[in-house]
Scaffold this motif. Structure first.
Motif, PDB file in Angstrom:
ATOM      1  N   ILE A 109     -60.181 -42.200  55.460  1.00 49.91           N
ATOM      2  CA  ILE A 109     -59.465 -42.116  56.569  1.00 49.91           C
ATOM      3  C   ILE A 109     -59.199 -40.844  57.156  1.00 49.91           C
ATOM      4  O   ILE A 109     -59.340 -39.763  56.427  1.00 49.91           O
ATOM      5  CB  ILE A 109     -57.886 -42.440  55.836  1.00 49.91           C
ATOM      6  N   ASP A 110     -59.203 -40.919  58.362  1.00 50.86           N
ATOM      7  CA  ASP A 110     -59.175 -39.644  59.270  1.00 50.86           C
ATOM      8  C   ASP A 110     -57.901 -39.274  59.952  1.00 50.86           C
ATOM      9  O   ASP A 110     -57.092 -38.671  59.225  1.00 50.86           O
ATOM     10  CB  ASP A 110     -60.346 -39.746  60.318  1.00 50.86           C
ATOM     11  N   ILE A 111     -57.596 -40.074  60.990  1.00 48.46           N
ATOM     12  CA  ILE A 111     -56.324 -39.802  61.585  1.00 48.46           C
ATOM     13  C   ILE A 111     -55.381 -40.767  61.436  1.00 48.46           C
ATOM     14  O   ILE A 111     -55.998 -41.934  61.608  1.00 48.46           O
ATOM     15  CB  ILE A 111     -56.472 -39.380  63.034  1.00 48.46           C
ATOM     16  N   VAL A 112     -54.165 -40.707  61.079  1.00 45.41           N
ATOM     17  CA  VAL A 112     -53.242 -41.840  61.127  1.00 45.41           C
ATOM     18  C   VAL A 112     -52.123 -41.594  62.078  1.00 45.41           C
ATOM     19  O   VAL A 112     -51.362 -40.561  62.121  1.00 45.41           O
ATOM     20  CB  VAL A 112     -52.592 -41.998  59.576  1.00 45.41           C
ATOM     21  N   MET A 113     -51.936 -42.488  62.922  1.00 39.76           N
ATOM     22  CA  MET A 113     -50.698 -42.272  63.817  1.00 39.76           C
ATOM     23  C   MET A 113     -49.613 -43.410  63.610  1.00 39.76           C
ATOM     24  O   MET A 113     -50.039 -44.433  63.447  1.00 39.76           O
ATOM     25  CB  MET A 113     -51.313 -42.275  65.349  1.00 39.76           C
ATOM     26  N   LEU A 114     -48.468 -43.004  64.092  1.00 40.19           N
ATOM     27  CA  LEU A 114     -47.482 -44.007  64.061  1.00 40.19           C
ATOM     28  C   LEU A 114     -46.307 -43.674  65.321  1.00 40.19           C
ATOM     29  O   LEU A 114     -46.609 -42.459  65.887  1.00 40.19           O
ATOM     30  CB  LEU A 114     -46.746 -44.559  62.875  1.00 40.19           C
ATOM     31  N   GLN A 115     -45.305 -44.488  65.421  1.00 43.30           N
ATOM     32  CA  GLN A 115     -44.378 -43.938  66.556  1.00 43.30           C
ATOM     33  C   GLN A 115     -43.121 -43.548  65.742  1.00 43.30           C
ATOM     34  O   GLN A 115     -42.621 -43.858  65.082  1.00 43.30           O
ATOM     35  CB  GLN A 115     -44.015 -45.394  67.429  1.00 43.30           C
ATOM     36  N   ASP A 116     -42.613 -42.477  66.521  1.00 41.12           N
ATOM     37  CA  ASP A 116     -41.019 -42.084  66.304  1.00 41.12           C
ATOM     38  C   ASP A 116     -40.241 -43.160  66.418  1.00 41.12           C
ATOM     39  O   ASP A 116     -40.089 -43.827  67.496  1.00 41.12           O
ATOM     40  CB  ASP A 116     -40.645 -40.903  67.155  1.00 41.12           C
ATOM     41  N   PHE A 117     -39.529 -43.700  65.359  1.00 40.63           N
ATOM     42  CA  PHE A 117     -38.585 -44.946  65.698  1.00 40.63           C
ATOM     43  C   PHE A 117     -37.647 -44.723  66.687  1.00 40.63           C
ATOM     44  O   PHE A 117     -37.202 -45.803  67.115  1.00 40.63           O
ATOM     45  CB  PHE A 117     -37.834 -44.883  64.193  1.00 40.63           C
ATOM     46  N   ILE A 118     -36.989 -43.403  66.923  1.00 45.68           N
ATOM     47  CA  ILE A 118     -36.137 -43.203  67.939  1.00 45.68           C
ATOM     48  C   ILE A 118     -36.633 -43.456  69.459  1.00 45.68           C
ATOM     49  O   ILE A 118     -36.448 -44.137  70.222  1.00 45.68           O
ATOM     50  CB  ILE A 118     -35.142 -42.017  67.807  1.00 45.68           C
ATOM     51  N   THR A 119     -37.615 -42.397  69.662  1.00 48.73           N
ATOM     52  CA  THR A 119     -38.293 -42.092  70.966  1.00 48.73           C
ATOM     53  C   THR A 119     -39.462 -42.981  71.310  1.00 48.73           C
ATOM     54  O   THR A 119     -39.651 -43.168  72.572  1.00 48.73           O
ATOM     55  CB  THR A 119     -38.576 -40.704  71.045  1.00 48.73           C
ATOM     56  N   GLY A 120     -40.105 -43.435  70.199  1.00 48.34           N
ATOM     57  CA  GLY A 120     -41.449 -44.054  70.457  1.00 48.34           C
ATOM     58  C   GLY A 120     -42.469 -43.275  70.920  1.00 48.34           C
ATOM     59  O   GLY A 120     -43.727 -43.698  71.288  1.00 48.34           O
ATOM     60  N   ASN A 121     -42.495 -41.997  70.636  1.00 49.15           N
ATOM     61  CA  ASN A 121     -43.442 -41.018  71.011  1.00 49.15           C
ATOM     62  C   ASN A 121     -44.382 -41.276  69.751  1.00 49.15           C
ATOM     63  O   ASN A 121     -44.103 -41.302  68.521  1.00 49.15           O
ATOM     64  CB  ASN A 121     -42.983 -39.453  71.197  1.00 49.15           C
ATOM     65  N   PRO A 122     -45.781 -41.143  69.964  1.00 44.12           N
ATOM     66  CA  PRO A 122     -46.724 -40.879  68.846  1.00 44.12           C
ATOM     67  C   PRO A 122     -46.537 -39.896  68.061  1.00 44.12           C
ATOM     68  O   PRO A 122     -46.277 -38.822  68.546  1.00 44.12           O
ATOM     69  CB  PRO A 122     -48.304 -41.094  69.757  1.00 44.12           C
ATOM     70  N   ILE A 123     -46.539 -40.006  66.637  1.00 43.42           N
ATOM     71  CA  ILE A 123     -46.384 -39.065  65.826  1.00 43.42           C
ATOM     72  C   ILE A 123     -47.709 -39.084  64.634  1.00 43.42           C
ATOM     73  O   ILE A 123     -47.830 -40.106  64.559  1.00 43.42           O
ATOM     74  CB  ILE A 123     -45.197 -38.772  65.189  1.00 43.42           C
ATOM     75  N   ASN A 124     -47.997 -37.916  64.054  1.00 42.34           N
ATOM     76  CA  ASN A 124     -49.039 -37.924  63.063  1.00 42.34           C
ATOM     77  C   ASN A 124     -48.426 -38.370  61.857  1.00 42.34           C
ATOM     78  O   ASN A 124     -47.191 -37.709  61.437  1.00 42.34           O
ATOM     79  CB  ASN A 124     -49.683 -36.761  63.252  1.00 42.34           C
ATOM     80  N   PHE A 125     -48.847 -39.234  61.122  1.00 43.67           N
ATOM     81  CA  PHE A 125     -48.164 -39.791  60.213  1.00 43.67           C
ATOM     82  C   PHE A 125     -48.061 -38.768  58.874  1.00 43.67           C
ATOM     83  O   PHE A 125     -46.999 -38.594  58.372  1.00 43.67           O
ATOM     84  CB  PHE A 125     -49.364 -40.794  59.256  1.00 43.67           C
ATOM     85  N   TYR A 126     -48.938 -37.759  58.851  1.00 42.96           N
ATOM     86  CA  TYR A 126     -48.852 -36.743  57.883  1.00 42.96           C
ATOM     87  C   TYR A 126     -47.984 -35.592  58.103  1.00 42.96           C
ATOM     88  O   TYR A 126     -47.680 -34.750  56.957  1.00 42.96           O
ATOM     89  CB  TYR A 126     -50.331 -36.168  57.296  1.00 42.96           C
TER      90      TYR A 126
END
Ligand SMILES: [Zn+2]
Ligand SMILES: [Zn+2]
Length: 188
Positions: A109-126
């Protein structure tokens, strides 16, 4: 949403369609629609047969399914996992990504992304902050909901309960809650 994405949405809703109907719908020339369809076809997203267009179900399924539980993912809480080999996987939510990590389901696994639950902005999982085991359950339980900042996670936790923590704490809390079994709320 651009036109190509919208075409996919229409096909999801209506099943099959024709270039003519799509051109009328978007009020563009057939040439324009053919260009979109050609691109979608090259990307493996649609199939064209005898003048009809439909989704390439297999491709859709692979892309939008959780690699751990197989559930259809939802943009708001899904996790995208990129490997060093250039592969891309999805988890339906942070909970399932913790399970993927625990079970070593995905290698390198290299990069893991998801969204901020409020803003929907992409954030790094770690580097995200999580609220684990709150009363909000947008996907799997115990839920692990991600935020870009600790303050937002704490604010959310004030309203919905759960434990605030960084990636490592959230991982451990999720595993612990899984082992303890789910708390069941009875409404009488
Ligand atoms: Zn899942
Ligand atoms: Zn989930």
């Amino acid at each position: 949403m651009d036109r190509k994405e919208e075409i996919i949405e229409i096909l999801k809703r209506e099943g099959t369609n024709t270039a003519k109907r799509l051109a009328d719908y978007f009020n563009v020339s057939l040439m324009t629609i053919y260009r979109d369809l050609k691109e979608l076809e090259d990307e493996g997203k649609i199939i064209r047969k005898h003048g009809y267009i439909k989704l390439n179900e297999k491709k859709e399924r692979e892309e939008d399914r959780c690699s751990f539980c197989g559930k259809q993912t939802d943009k708001r809480v899904e996790v995208t996992i990129y490997t060093t080999k250039g592969e891309k996987y999805k988890a339906c939510c942070a909970h399932c990504h913790f399970m993927i990590l625990k079970n070593n389901k995905i290698e390198e696994i290299d990069i893991v992304m998801l969204q901020d639950f409020i803003t929907g902005n992409p954030i790094n999982f770690y580097s995200a902050w999580f609220v684990v085991g709150s009363s909000a359950n947008p996907c799997c339980q115990p839920s692990a909901i991600a935020f870009g900042s600790k303050e937002d996670a704490e604010r959310f936790s004030k309203g919905f309960g759960g434990t605030v923590g960084d990636f490592k704490t959230a991982y451990e809390t999720t595993i612990k809650l899984m082992k303890a079994g789910q708390k069941v709320k009875l409404s009488i």
